[in-house]
Design a protein around this motif. Structure first.
Motif: not given
Length: 301
Positions: A201-210
């Motif tokens: 949730l608090t990551a800079d790029d949650p889309v890439a991490l997901a």
């Protein structure tokens, strides 16, 4: 003045009172606690609420319910109100699943409890009923909580009290709605769990991490480690051993406090406390100036 009264009517009739009307109405109910219907009405005289927020009904679950209704009848009557658009007919307030299953079971009449509800209260009860279901995905649940707070002015504390959930559960659920649409779609369709979603949730790029999490089939714990590696590059293999030793892994109690504060503030909170020491620091990260204003207001009080 009238607008204030309208908003407070959700609190109007009182959330507890509305919950009492829904009561054990979820699902088919139990045979030892049936609610007594006011009357039986022709099934063709009963119509679903056009503003019902729930649009999808699991076909297999409906079929199973229709078989139960065909054998035992409808144990818990539907809650209805007089249809404001058609004299002599009724609109479903709670129990649309049973109405659909009763049609599949070819019932001619269904038992109902008649109540007086405003349009606002009908929507509120529909949201409450949906939240109480066990088959909601995390996005549907979070949306329901958010609607009750934004549309009707209910607080997290009040919802927690009436719905039998912890305040942190409600706060954590609503925070998920801050994720990008792509991540919410993964969460809605079951490719990510709420634990995965909270981790990124608090990551800079949650889309890439997901995408990484889904591609690699990572567990929640592995996802937390991935997020930490991305957001705290100072703890990578290139860091000096002394620096790594100066920042030991946080214990479970500290993490629990961080999570609770983050849920309460709906902002990311980090606690840095050296084991055995009396001092430390708390870092609160805000993403919007509105959040900063709200935090300043809270601290000023």
């Amino acid at each position: 003045m009238s607008t204030r009264k309208t908003q407070n009517r959700g609190l109007g009739r009182g959330l507890s009172a509305l919950m009492a009307d829904v009561g054990d109405d979820i699902g088919q109910g139990t045979e030892d606690r049936p609610r007594q219907p006011d009357m039986a009405v022709p099934i063709e005289k009963v119509h679903p609420n056009p503003e019902q927020p729930r649009r999808n009904f699991n076909a297999d679950a409906l079929h199973e319910l229709s078989q139960s209704i065909a054998e035992h009848g409808i144990i818990q009557p539907l809650i209805v109100r007089a249809n404001p658009r058609s004299h002599g007919e009724f609109e479903i307030v709670a129990g649309e699943r049973r109405w659909r299953a009763a049609q599949m079971a070819k019932l001619h009449e269904i038992p109902v409890i008649l109540r007086e509800f405003s349009d606002t209260e009908v929507l509120e009860v529909a949201i409450i009923e949906n939240i109480q279901r066990a088959d909601l995905n995390p996005v549907e649940e979070a949306t329901g909580f958010n609607q009750l707070m934004l549309k009707f002015g209910h607080t997290q504390e009040k919802l927690a009290e009436v719905l039998g959930k912890s305040r942190s559960h409600i706060a954590n659920a609503v925070r998920l709605l801050n994720l990008p649409d792509e991540v919410l779609t993964h969460l809605r369709e079951g490719r990510l769990s709420s634990g995965h979603a909270r981790a990124i949730l608090t990551a800079d790029d949650p889309v890439a991490l997901a995408r990484q999490v889904i591609e690699k089939g990572l567990s929640v714990r592995e996802t937390e480690k991935l997020v930490k590696a991305v957001t705290d590059p100072g703890r990578t293999a290139g860091s000096s051993p002394r620096k790594q030793r100066a920042s030991p892994a946080k214990d479970a109690d500290t993490k629990a406090i961080e999570d609770d504060l983050s849920a309460h503030l709906t902002m990311s909170v980090s606690i840095d406390h050296q084991p055995g020491a009396e001092n430390g620091q708390i870092t609160i990260r805000y993403d919007k100036l509105d959040q900063l204003d709200r935090l300043i207001g809270m601290l000023s009080v």
